[in-house]
Design a protein around this motif. Structure first.
Motif, short mmCIF file in Angstrom:
data_model
loop_
_atom_site.label_atom_id
_atom_site.label_comp_id
_atom_site.label_asym_id
_atom_site.label_seq_id
_atom_site.Cartn_x
_atom_site.Cartn_y
_atom_site.Cartn_z
N CYS A 287 0.84 -1.21 0.00
CA CYS A 287 0.00 0.00 0.00
C CYS A 287 0.87 1.25 0.00
O CYS A 287 0.63 2.20 -0.75
N ALA A 290 2.49 1.66 -3.35
CA ALA A 290 1.56 2.26 -4.31
C ALA A 290 1.48 3.77 -4.13
O ALA A 290 1.46 4.53 -5.12
N LEU A 291 1.45 4.23 -2.88
CA LEU A 291 1.46 5.67 -2.63
C LEU A 291 2.77 6.30 -3.11
O LEU A 291 2.78 7.42 -3.64
N ALA A 363 0.85 2.59 -9.55
CA ALA A 363 0.10 2.60 -8.29
C ALA A 363 -1.03 1.58 -8.33
O ALA A 363 -1.29 0.90 -7.32
N ALA A 364 -1.69 1.44 -9.47
CA ALA A 364 -2.78 0.47 -9.59
C ALA A 364 -2.25 -0.95 -9.46
O ALA A 364 -2.85 -1.81 -8.79
N GLY A 367 -1.14 -1.50 -5.88
CA GLY A 367 -2.33 -1.49 -5.02
C GLY A 367 -3.11 -2.79 -5.11
O GLY A 367 -3.57 -3.32 -4.08
N ALA A 370 -1.39 -5.40 -3.18
CA ALA A 370 -1.63 -5.23 -1.75
C ALA A 370 -2.97 -5.83 -1.34
O ALA A 370 -3.09 -6.50 -0.30
N VAL A 371 -4.00 -5.61 -2.15
CA VAL A 371 -5.33 -6.17 -1.86
C VAL A 371 -5.27 -7.70 -1.86
O VAL A 371 -5.85 -8.36 -0.98
#
Length: 406
Positions: A287, A290-291, A363-364, A367, A370-371
């Motif tokens: 996460c 991604a940031l 980032a996508a 992200g 991470a999910v």
């Protein structure tokens, strides 16, 4: 003392098998020039060992369950060496692809049996550490391939790396055959619960959940490893050499994380609790990564290196948990299935995440990884004994799982 020698031999055998599988991409340019292959044909040839590996894993595991690990590893590495040596004498898409696929299938013997060999020689109190060390074979193999294959390819063409890999496989086939002893077939001597050695362990959902969790955790691992270099080059402005050096450190961090996680699991007498906590940590780190892709800074580089290390940390835990749940009589097949799921996921992750990154940005991609890591953490099974221990531990938070629980 013998068990540490066997651990070294098992890790070494797995490493040399990885050198061949992961070294082929470094021969791509020579394959194009010397074998008159197009870029797409080179891609097919490079994928052939993995295809052969995936198709043969369960069969080799079943054979190891039946006749033992020593013969399986020795025969597989001997066949791999012979096929790779033969591969240095041919050219063209079909002959090379066929020989490389058969070499991958022969090398699958090590993937299926070396973990079983290590598990059998270590008690439950040391297995996590032992399997963590054994699982360093992948980054070690990738490192040897990165250091040696390009130089050999440049100096000797396609034959150089082929002879090198064949010689390594032949050497470890000889060492394993001469120095390895199969662990005792009696399950009680290996520290595995006696009831695990009887019946089909797949009647319980726990093994399937572990396989599924491990496959899910390959997504963040191969997202980070596949796209770290291009992120550093495209977004952060690194040169390819500097980015490669930074990521070489990340590979070392990944190897160390597997050893530390294994030792941690030994100390808490559980494989799944550390696995679950590391999966949540992986989700959190990705996460932040991604940031960092949205607002690139030097901290983004640090986060990416940490992500490459932490995403590899659960691999040894998962194999240890699978083998312990399966029991000695099923562990070869179980680890074959485990390897199959992980290799299929590892093969699908780069193109699918790459398409997402191409459409929506880094980032996508980070992200989504991470999910998926968070979903994997939720899917980790909790054995009944451990759940009962957690419920009876009160407010102290001290958990004492039953011996042998995963």
């Amino acid at each position: 003392m013998r068990r540490w020698l066997i651990l070294a031999l098992g890790t070494g055998a797995q490493t040399v098998a990885c050198v061949f599988v992961y070294g082929l991409p470094y021969m791509s340019d020579e394959l194009r020039r010397n074998s008159s292959l197009s870029l797409s044909q080179v891609g097919l040839v490079v994928a052939c060992p993995t295809a052969g590996l995936v198709l043969a894993l369960v069969a080799w595991g079943a054979l190891a369950d039946r006749i033992g690990e020593r013969i399986v590893i020795t025969a597989g590495l001997t066949a791999t060496a012979a096929l790779l040596a033969l591969g240095t004498q041919v050219s063209g898409l079909v002959p090379l692809g066929l020989l490389f696929a058969l070499s991958g299938a022969a090398g699958a013997s090590v993937y299926a049996a070396s973990g079983r060999l290590v598990m059998g020689w270590f008690s439950a109190k040391e297995r996590g550490l032992a399997m963590g060390i054994r699982q360093t074979s992948t980054p070690l193999g990738m490192g040897v391939a990165a250091l040696c294959i390009p130089r050999l390819s440049e100096s000797f063409g396609v034959r150089g790396p082929g002879v090198f890999c064949a010689a390594l496989c032949a050497l470890f086939a000889l060492l394993v055959g001469a120095l390895t002893v199969n662990p005792a077939r009696d399950t009680s001597s290996s520290g595995t619960r006696p009831e695990e050695g009887s019946g089909n362990p797949y009647r319980s959902p726990s093994l399937w959940r572990l396989h599924g969790t491990s496959a899910l955790l390959c997504v963040p691992q191969f997202t980070a490893s596949a796209f770290a270099l291009v992120f550093l080059v495209d977004v952060r402005g690194y040169g390819a050499v500097a980015a490669g050096q930074l990521l070489a450190f990340a590979q070392v961090l990944g190897a160390l994380s597997r050893v530390v996680a294994g030792r941690w699991s030994d100390r808490v007498a559980s494989r799944v609790r550390p696995m679950r906590q590391l999966a949540y940590t992986t989700a959190a780190v990705l996460c932040l990564t991604a940031l960092g892709a949205v607002w690139p800074t030097p901290a983004s580089d640090v986060l990416l290196v940490i992500a490459c290390g932490i995403t590899a940390s659960t691999n040894g835990l998962a194999f240890t948990a699978v083998a312990e749940l399966a029991g000695r009589s099923w562990s070869g097949r179980a680890m074959g299935i485990q390897n199959t799921g992980q290799n299929v996921t590892a093969s699908l992750t780069p193109p699918l995440i790459g398409a997402l990154i191409g459409a929506a940005g880094y980032a996508a991609g980070f992200g989504l990884a991470a999910v998926i890591a968070g979903a994997a953490a939720l899917a980790v099974p909790v054995p009944k004994r451990e759940r009962s221990a957690e419920q009876t531990s009160g407010d102290s938070g001290q958990v004492e799982p039953a011996k042998g629980s995963v």
